[in-house]
Design a protein around this motif. Structure first.
Motif, short mmCIF file in Angstrom:
data_model
loop_
_atom_site.label_atom_id
_atom_site.label_comp_id
_atom_site.label_asym_id
_atom_site.label_seq_id
_atom_site.Cartn_x
_atom_site.Cartn_y
_atom_site.Cartn_z
N GLY A 69 0.81 -1.21 0.00
CA GLY A 69 0.00 0.00 0.00
C GLY A 69 0.84 1.26 0.00
N SER A 70 1.94 1.24 0.71
CA SER A 70 2.84 2.40 0.76
C SER A 70 3.45 2.67 -0.61
N VAL A 71 3.87 1.61 -1.30
CA VAL A 71 4.49 1.77 -2.62
C VAL A 71 3.48 2.31 -3.61
N ARG A 72 2.27 1.77 -3.59
CA ARG A 72 1.23 2.23 -4.52
C ARG A 72 0.88 3.70 -4.29
N SER A 73 0.75 4.08 -3.04
CA SER A 73 0.43 5.47 -2.73
C SER A 73 1.54 6.41 -3.17
N ALA A 74 2.80 6.04 -2.91
CA ALA A 74 3.93 6.88 -3.28
C ALA A 74 4.06 7.01 -4.80
N LEU A 75 3.92 5.90 -5.50
CA LEU A 75 4.05 5.94 -6.96
C LEU A 75 2.93 6.77 -7.59
N ALA A 76 1.72 6.64 -7.06
CA ALA A 76 0.61 7.44 -7.57
C ALA A 76 0.87 8.92 -7.34
N LEU B 188 5.04 16.35 3.22
CA LEU B 188 3.65 16.73 2.98
C LEU B 188 2.81 15.54 2.51
N THR B 189 3.35 14.72 1.62
CA THR B 189 2.58 13.56 1.16
C THR B 189 2.42 12.54 2.28
N GLY B 190 3.47 12.37 3.10
CA GLY B 190 3.35 11.47 4.25
C GLY B 190 2.30 11.94 5.22
N LEU B 191 2.24 13.25 5.45
CA LEU B 191 1.21 13.81 6.34
C LEU B 191 -0.18 13.59 5.77
N ALA C 170 -0.48 16.01 -5.78
CA ALA C 170 -0.38 14.60 -5.40
C ALA C 170 -1.31 14.21 -4.27
N ALA C 171 -1.92 15.17 -3.58
CA ALA C 171 -2.68 14.87 -2.37
C ALA C 171 -3.81 13.87 -2.61
N ASN C 172 -4.57 14.08 -3.66
CA ASN C 172 -5.70 13.18 -3.90
C ASN C 172 -5.22 11.78 -4.28
N ALA C 173 -4.16 11.71 -5.10
CA ALA C 173 -3.63 10.41 -5.50
C ALA C 173 -3.07 9.65 -4.30
N ALA C 174 -2.35 10.35 -3.42
CA ALA C 174 -1.79 9.69 -2.24
C ALA C 174 -2.90 9.17 -1.33
N ALA C 175 -3.95 9.97 -1.14
CA ALA C 175 -5.06 9.54 -0.30
C ALA C 175 -5.85 8.41 -0.95
N ARG C 176 -5.92 8.42 -2.26
CA ARG C 176 -6.69 7.42 -3.00
C ARG C 176 -6.17 6.02 -2.77
#
Length: 290
Positions: free
Chosen positions: A5-12, A53-56, A199-205
Motif C-alpha cells: 500500500g505504501s508503494v502504490r500510494s507513493a508511486l501514484a 507533505l505527502t506522508g502527512l 499529489a494529495a488526492n492520488a496519495a489519499a486514493r
C-alpha cells in the motif's frame, strides 16, 4: 500488505506531480538550475518537503479512513472550512488540468504530422487520462513507476553525454539568483507545495494499508532522483541553455530524431498523468458537493 500500500500510494503521488515537477526543462530551470551551486541543496529541500507533505496527507487519510482528498477534508474539517478548501483545491486542479491540456496540445503540434495536430494532442491526452482513471485508477501507480524510472534514466543519459548542444544564441546569460539562499528556500518550498497539492488526492486514493513514513520516504526519494538527474542534464548544457524555451529538447537533439521523440513522448506522458490526477481530484470534490 502495508508495504504494498505504501508503494502504490507513493508511486501514484509521484505520477500525479510529474507534469509540473520534472517533465519540463523550463520548470527545472525556473525552480532549481538558475540557482547555480545552490540548486543541489534546493532539490534536497524540495524533495524532503514533498515527502513530508505527502506522508502527512497519507497519515490523515488513514486516520479518517478516506479514499480521496475531498473525503479527507470532509471528515477532518468543519463543513465551512472543507467547502472553502475544496474551492481552492478545485480551482488549482482546474488550472493544472488546463495547463496540462495546453502542454499536450503544444507537443501534439510539434510531433504529430496531422491536420489540427494540436487538437489531436489534446484529445489523445484527455482520452488516455480518462483510461487511467478507470477501475479506480488502478493503473496510476504503474504509470508513476514508469515515469520515475524513465525520467531518471533519460535525464541521467543526457547528463552523461559529453557533446555540447547546438544553440543559436548570441548574448550572455546572467543567473540573478545564483547563490541566493533566500530564493533557494522560497523556490524549493513552493515547488514542494505545488507538487504536494497535485499529489494529495492520488496519495489519499491509495492510502489504505499504507505507512505514512514509508510513503514520505519513497515520495521524497523518487522526486529527488529525477530532479537531480534533470538538474545535472541541464548543467551539462551550460548556462546559455537556461534561456531557451525547450532546453531538454535541445539536449535530446544530440541523439537525432530518436532524442526528439523520447523528449516529446516523456513530456506527453507526464502531462497526461497529471491531467488524470487533476480530473480525479475534481471528480471527487464534485461528488462530495464541495
Amino acid at each position: 500488505m502495508r508495504k504494498s500500500g505504501s508503494v502504490r500510494s507513493a508511486l501514484a503521488a509521484i505520477g500525479a506531480a510529474s507534469g509540473t515537477a520534472f517533465a519540463s526543462g523550463r520548470a527545472i530551470v525556473g525552480y532549481f538550475a538558475q540557482l547555480g551551486g545552490l540548486s543541489w541543496l534546493a532539490i534536497g529541500v524540495a524533495a524532503a518537503a514533498f515527502g513530508l507533505l505527502t506522508g502527512l496527507c497519507v497519515r490523515l487519510a488513514v486516520r479518517a479512513n478516506a479514499d480521496s482528498f475531498a473525503a479527507l477534508c470532509r471528515r477532518s474539517l468543519g463543513r465551512g472550512t472543507a467547502r472553502a478548501l475544496g474551492l481552492l483545491h478545485g480551482l488549482l486542479m482546474a488550472v493544472a488540468a488546463l495547463t496540462m491540456l495546453l502542454w499536450a496540445a503544444r507537443l501534439g503540434a510539434l510531433a504529430l504530422p496531422l491536420r489540427q495536430s494540436a487538437a489531436w494532442g489534446m484529445g489523445l491526452s484527455l482520452s488516455l487520462a480518462a483510461l487511467l482513471n478507470r477501475r479506480k485508477g488502478c493503473w496510476t501507480p504503474a504509470m508513476g513507476l514508469a515515469l520515475g524510472v524513465v525520467g531518471a534514466a533519460f535525464y541521467s543519459a543526457l547528463a552523461l553525454d559529453p557533446r555540447p548542444p547546438r544553440l543559436n544564441f548570441r548574448g550572455e546569460v546572467v543567473l540573478a539568483l545564483d547563490g541566493n539562499p533566500a530564493a533557494a528556500l522560497a523556490l524549493s518550498l513552493s515547488h514542494a507545495a505545488l507538487s504536494a497539492c497535485l499529489a494529495a488526492n492520488a496519495a489519499a486514493r491509495f492510502s489504505a494499508g499504507a505507512s505514512p513514513g514509508r510513503v514520505g520516504v519513497l515520495c521524497g526519494g523518487g522526486m529527488a532522483l529525477v530532479l537531480l538527474a534533470g538538474n545535472a542534464a541541464l548543467g551539462r548544457g551550460g548556462e546559455a541553455l537556461f534561456a531557451q524555451a525547450l532546453p531538454l529538447v535541445l539536449l535530446a537533439a544530440r541523439w537525432g530524431i530518436a532524442g526528439f521523440w523520447l523528449c516529446a513522448g516523456y513530456g506527453f506522458c507526464c502531462a497526461t498523468a497529471t491531467l488524470a490526477a487533476a480530473l480525479a481530484a475534481l471528480s471527487a470534490w464534485l461528488r462530495r458537493g464541495c
